[in-house]
Write an enzyme that holds these catalytic residues in place. Structure first.
Site, PDB file in Angstrom:
ATOM      1  N   ASP A  30      -2.697  -1.707   9.742  1.00 44.23           N
ATOM      2  CA  ASP A  30      -2.752  -1.812   8.289  1.00 44.23           C
ATOM      3  C   ASP A  30      -3.255  -3.161   7.792  1.00 44.23           C
ATOM      4  O   ASP A  30      -3.458  -3.345   6.596  1.00 44.23           O
ATOM      5  CB  ASP A  30      -1.360  -1.582   7.684  1.00 44.23           C
ATOM      6  CG  ASP A  30      -0.854  -0.165   7.914  1.00 44.23           C
ATOM      7  OD1 ASP A  30      -1.689   0.739   8.117  1.00 44.23           O
ATOM      8  OD2 ASP A  30       0.374   0.036   7.878  1.00 44.23           O
ATOM      9  N   LYS A  83       0.840  -1.204   0.000  1.00 41.39           N
ATOM     10  CA  LYS A  83       0.000   0.000   0.000  1.00 41.39           C
ATOM     11  C   LYS A  83       0.867   1.242   0.000  1.00 41.39           C
ATOM     12  O   LYS A  83       2.050   1.240   0.378  1.00 41.39           O
ATOM     13  CB  LYS A  83      -0.941   0.011   1.210  1.00 41.39           C
ATOM     14  CG  LYS A  83      -0.253   0.060   2.581  1.00 41.39           C
ATOM     15  CD  LYS A  83       0.148   1.446   3.047  1.00 41.39           C
ATOM     16  CE  LYS A  83       0.858   1.437   4.400  1.00 41.39           C
ATOM     17  NZ  LYS A  83       1.486   2.733   4.742  1.00 41.39           N
TER      18      LYS A  83
END
Length: 313
Positions: free
Chosen positions: A145, A18
């Protein structure tokens, strides 16, 4: 307790890295974390995580970053596998093989991605069919995350980053990642951010209107101008050459650039595939970063790549 069904052999799950298109860091919380308003964006740099029945719990590392992966009980993929086993009443250990293509400690959530992949892989291996809310809850417990790595795409993260909401976003984007040698500790970067802020009053964070508008429009130029990260100056303070790296990429034609998460990877947005290739070549040629990778986004979250079953006779 249940044991693995006869014939189960292995499951491989692919999971993306990401970049934080925006990372707004709020006040320090009583639990030691910070309130965040961040916009996650999954990109096409992937780890493949394979789980298979074994005599004991084990993590095996492969790929270009294999030597940087912890193989002990601190490994998020191992923690995730044990969590699924506990939830499903499974007493069969697994061997977890991580083909590590996402940089380690690079601000791209590589460890969190492996944790998400292990959740999906073990659920499939053991045929548990856990609900998405169950997987999301386990992901949130494992790390801020991990939940996004399950989801992929583009999403707003709040709380510690684990509470997700989808973003109305159009288009596909071309990225160049300049990967610096040696990682940066996430706790150290947050601590430096706190030190640099001193006693200033910090408002509750929320996503910016400019970034939301850019994503709705699908305009790379607007998105490049809206990229931001409250941890960037702290990362520059701990690793001063990153400031020069960001400036170099912008001078070479990037539409925008930002330190990814807590760094030290710097993400540059290009106008198109040709622009990304030109930028990657230019950065590599001048030696601005030891390693340069290209990717596109948004990418899908953790998903089963292969599920091999050999039935008993």
């Amino acid at each position: 307790m249940i044991t693995t069904r006869e014939g189960s052999r292995h499951v491989t799950v692919r999971v993306p890295a990401k970049v934080n298109l925006e990372l707004n860091v709020g006040p320090h919380r009583a639990d030691g974390y910070h309130d965040l308003a961040t916009v996650f964006h999954a990109v096409s740099l992937y780890d493949d995580v394979t789980v298979e029945p074994a005599a004991d719990w084990e993590v095996v590392a492969a790929g270009p970053y294999a030597e940087q992966i912890p193989l002990d009980e601190s490994n998020l993929a191992l923690l995730a596998a044990r969590r699924v086993a506990q939830a499903g009443g499974v007493d069969t250990p697994v061997r977890i093989t991580i083909d590590k293509q996402i940089p380690v400690a690079g601000g791209m959530a590589g460890g969190s991605a492996d944790g998400a992949a292990a959740l999906v892989a073990c659920d499939a291996l053991w045929g548990l069919e856990l609900s998405r809310p169950q997987l999301d809850a386990m992901a949130g417990d494992l790390g801020s995350d991990v939940a996004f790595a399950l989801t992929g795409g583009t999403a707003i993260g709040s709380g510690r980053g684990e509470s997700l909401a989808p973003v109305l976003a159009r288009g596909s984007y071309h990225w160049v990642f300049a990967i610096s040698e040696g990682g940066l500790s996430t706790p150290a970067v947050y601590a430096e951010c706190d030190r640099m802020r001193g006693r200033r009053r910090i408002a509750a964070p929320e996503p910016s209107d400019d970034l939301m508008a850019a994503l709705r429009s699908g305009d790379p130029q607007a998105l490049g101008s809206a990229l931001s990260n409250d941890l960037q100056e702290a990362a520059f303070s701990l690793r001063p050459p990153l400031r020069d790296l960001l400036a170099a990429g912008l001078e070479m034609g990037a539409l925008g650039g930002v330190v990814s998460g807590s760094g030290p990877t710097v993400a540059f947005l290009a106008a198109d595939a040709e622009g990304a290739l030109d930028l990657a070549v230019a950065l590599a040629a001048v030696g601005s970063a030891p390693e340069v990778k290209r990717a596109t986004g948004p990418a899908h979250g953790a998903h089963v790549l292969s599920h091999e079953m050999t039935r008993g006779r």
